[in-house]
Design a protein around this motif. Structure first.
Motif, PDB file in Angstrom:
ATOM      1  N   GLY A  28       0.807  -1.210   0.000  1.00  0.00           N
ATOM      2  CA  GLY A  28       0.000   0.000   0.000  1.00  0.00           C
ATOM      3  C   GLY A  28       0.843   1.263   0.000  1.00  0.00           C
ATOM      4  O   GLY A  28       2.064   1.229   0.205  1.00  0.00           O
ATOM      5  N   ARG A  29       0.189   2.395  -0.202  1.00  0.00           N
ATOM      6  CA  ARG A  29       0.844   3.704  -0.168  1.00  0.00           C
ATOM      7  C   ARG A  29       0.200   4.537   0.933  1.00  0.00           C
ATOM      8  O   ARG A  29      -1.015   4.558   1.066  1.00  0.00           O
ATOM      9  CB  ARG A  29       0.697   4.423  -1.517  1.00  0.00           C
ATOM     10  CG  ARG A  29       1.305   3.687  -2.695  1.00  0.00           C
ATOM     11  CD  ARG A  29       2.810   3.578  -2.587  1.00  0.00           C
ATOM     12  NE  ARG A  29       3.454   4.874  -2.496  1.00  0.00           N
ATOM     13  CZ  ARG A  29       3.770   5.624  -3.547  1.00  0.00           C
ATOM     14  NH1 ARG A  29       3.480   5.216  -4.772  1.00  0.00           N
ATOM     15  NH2 ARG A  29       4.387   6.783  -3.376  1.00  0.00           N
ATOM     16  N   LEU A  36       4.295   4.336   5.761  1.00  0.00           N
ATOM     17  CA  LEU A  36       4.458   2.959   5.301  1.00  0.00           C
ATOM     18  C   LEU A  36       5.604   2.332   6.074  1.00  0.00           C
ATOM     19  O   LEU A  36       6.724   2.864   6.078  1.00  0.00           O
ATOM     20  CB  LEU A  36       4.747   2.915   3.792  1.00  0.00           C
ATOM     21  CG  LEU A  36       5.085   1.533   3.210  1.00  0.00           C
ATOM     22  CD1 LEU A  36       3.913   0.572   3.353  1.00  0.00           C
ATOM     23  CD2 LEU A  36       5.508   1.662   1.741  1.00  0.00           C
ATOM     24  N   GLU A  78       8.275   5.102   3.920  1.00  0.00           N
ATOM     25  CA  GLU A  78       7.624   6.223   3.245  1.00  0.00           C
ATOM     26  C   GLU A  78       6.779   6.939   4.289  1.00  0.00           C
ATOM     27  O   GLU A  78       6.131   6.284   5.121  1.00  0.00           O
ATOM     28  CB  GLU A  78       6.758   5.738   2.079  1.00  0.00           C
ATOM     29  CG  GLU A  78       6.274   6.856   1.174  1.00  0.00           C
ATOM     30  CD  GLU A  78       5.597   6.322  -0.094  1.00  0.00           C
ATOM     31  OE1 GLU A  78       4.873   7.103  -0.731  1.00  0.00           O
ATOM     32  OE2 GLU A  78       5.805   5.134  -0.418  1.00  0.00           O
ATOM     33  N   SER A  80       4.266  10.551   5.336  1.00  0.00           N
ATOM     34  CA  SER A  80       3.616  11.842   5.087  1.00  0.00           C
ATOM     35  C   SER A  80       3.312  12.530   6.411  1.00  0.00           C
ATOM     36  O   SER A  80       2.397  13.347   6.496  1.00  0.00           O
ATOM     37  CB  SER A  80       2.314  11.638   4.290  1.00  0.00           C
ATOM     38  OG  SER A  80       1.396  10.835   5.013  1.00  0.00           O
ATOM     39  N   TYR A  99       4.749  -5.354   5.003  1.00  0.00           N
ATOM     40  CA  TYR A  99       4.641  -3.896   5.011  1.00  0.00           C
ATOM     41  C   TYR A  99       3.258  -3.507   5.536  1.00  0.00           C
ATOM     42  O   TYR A  99       2.267  -4.177   5.235  1.00  0.00           O
ATOM     43  CB  TYR A  99       4.827  -3.315   3.609  1.00  0.00           C
ATOM     44  CG  TYR A  99       6.199  -3.523   3.022  1.00  0.00           C
ATOM     45  CD1 TYR A  99       7.190  -2.560   3.168  1.00  0.00           C
ATOM     46  CD2 TYR A  99       6.508  -4.689   2.315  1.00  0.00           C
ATOM     47  CE1 TYR A  99       8.454  -2.750   2.627  1.00  0.00           C
ATOM     48  CE2 TYR A  99       7.769  -4.888   1.772  1.00  0.00           C
ATOM     49  CZ  TYR A  99       8.736  -3.910   1.940  1.00  0.00           C
ATOM     50  OH  TYR A  99       9.989  -4.102   1.413  1.00  0.00           O
ATOM     51  N   VAL A 101       0.634   0.003   6.242  1.00  0.00           N
ATOM     52  CA  VAL A 101       0.305   1.423   6.220  1.00  0.00           C
ATOM     53  C   VAL A 101      -0.478   1.716   7.496  1.00  0.00           C
ATOM     54  O   VAL A 101      -1.525   1.111   7.737  1.00  0.00           O
ATOM     55  CB  VAL A 101      -0.532   1.806   4.987  1.00  0.00           C
ATOM     56  CG1 VAL A 101      -0.979   3.264   5.081  1.00  0.00           C
ATOM     57  CG2 VAL A 101       0.251   1.564   3.715  1.00  0.00           C
TER      58      VAL A 101
END
Length: 337
Positions: A28-29, A36, A78, A80, A99, A101
């Motif tokens: 996923g993002r 992530l 990753e 945000s 992984y 999210v």
């Protein structure tokens, strides 16, 4: 691809391999306010069994078809979210997957490697296991020097740390466990004053002999008949710390409450539950003190680690068979440089 272990069905009684399903999906993002994670280690804890049911708890049940929820040691790949940069290793509440999210509130602290302490220990003795022992005993149990502290599930990940912290506090410590080998480990290596194999003895008589002056603090992760027996031996103003109730965690129906609970009234005693989330703003304080005790040789720990996400279900089942000592974890990957 993201390898996952999903909750296929809700267990009836003790979980089995058929309750889980392995699969792969795209990674996923993260959206706004999310990161992530690359999961490095999975924490295997009794709480997972509770989350697998649909009973109300301090966290919602794991959804069917979703990855099994777990504490993790992870690396942000990753982000945000301000303050949570790529490359940072963290403790998190994520899932049985390569992984995850997750939102920022699922991140439970940044991990700073400590010389001489393995990275995996940041998920055990310096992670959820150690934090549970630290806050449960010191803040809820409040032991005082010279008091008698009794610990159930004493050879488990949490119990093995609780007894050592009690010894650091100057207490007399007695452990309850399920084999003679574990009893020897508690007394010979971890410094317990006495250990009782509750499976091979009359527990009430053994408690009378091991705690002739009564019990001041009982750190309980088992519940059931063990809690009933201990209630008959508590001292005035005793503190009973409710960490879990693994004896009934696989029960299809809730058993009756402890029959001897009126001893709490007679002895002006206190029984209190907790979760480590109650102390989230003090995690760094606890980790610093626990690490200090490790460096001083006052606190020892044992981690039982298996490799590969496919091993997670069978490793979880070891919690209910009594085969393990110390903390159970699953290694998925090494951190990226």
């Amino acid at each position: 691809m993201n390898r996952q272990v999903l909750l296929r069905r809700r267990p009836i009684g003790t979980p089995s391999a058929e309750d889980f399903e392995a699969t792969e999906t795209a990674v996923g993002r993260p959206g706004p306010g999310e990161v992530l994670l690359k999961n490095l280690y999975l924490s295997i804890d009794p709480a997972i069994r509770g989350w697998m049911s649909d009973a109300k708890s301090y966290l919602p049940p794991i959804e069917l078809g979703a990855p099994v929820r777990s504490g993790t040691l992870s690396q942000i790949v990753e982000s945000s979210v301000d303050g949570w940069p790529v490359g940072q290793i963290v403790q998190a509440l994520a899932g049985w997957e390569s992984y995850s999210v997750v939102p920022a509130h699922a991140l439970h602290g940044k991990v700073k490697p400590i010389d001489g302490i393995p990275l995996a220990s940041m998920l055990s003795v310096l992670g959820g296991t150690g934090l549970t022992a630290y806050f449960g005993l010191l803040d809820v149990g409040r032991p005082e020097e010279g008091e008698t502290v009794l610990v159930s599930a004493a050879a488990g990940g949490v119990g093995s740390v609780v007894g050592q912290i009690a010894r650091i506090c100057g207490c007399r410590v007695v452990g309850l466990t399920g084999s003679d080998e574990k009893c020897a480990w508690l007394t010979d290596e971890l410094g317990y004053d006495l250990a009782i194999n509750y499976k091979s003895t009359d527990l009430r008589l053994a408690l009378k002999e091991a705690c002739p002056g009564g019990i001041d603090v009982f750190f309980d992760s088992v519940g059931g008949e063990i809690l009933n027996a201990v209630l008959t031996r508590i001292n005035r103003r005793a503190r009973i710390v409710l960490c879990g109730a693994i004896s009934q965690i696989n029960a299809n129906e809730l058993p009756p409450g402890p029959r001897n609970y009126l001893q709490l009234l007679a002895k002006s005693a206190r029984m209190e539950g907790f979760t480590t989330l109650d102390f989230a703003n003090r995690y760094d304080e606890a980790r610093a003190e626990l690490a200090g005790w490790i460096r001083e040789g006052k606190l020892h720990h044992r981690d039982e680690i298996v490799q590969g996400i496919d091993q997670a279900p069978s490793h979880l089942l070891r919690l209910f068979s009594g085969e393990h000592r110390g903390k159970l974890m699953v290694k998925l990957a090494d951190p990226e440089v």
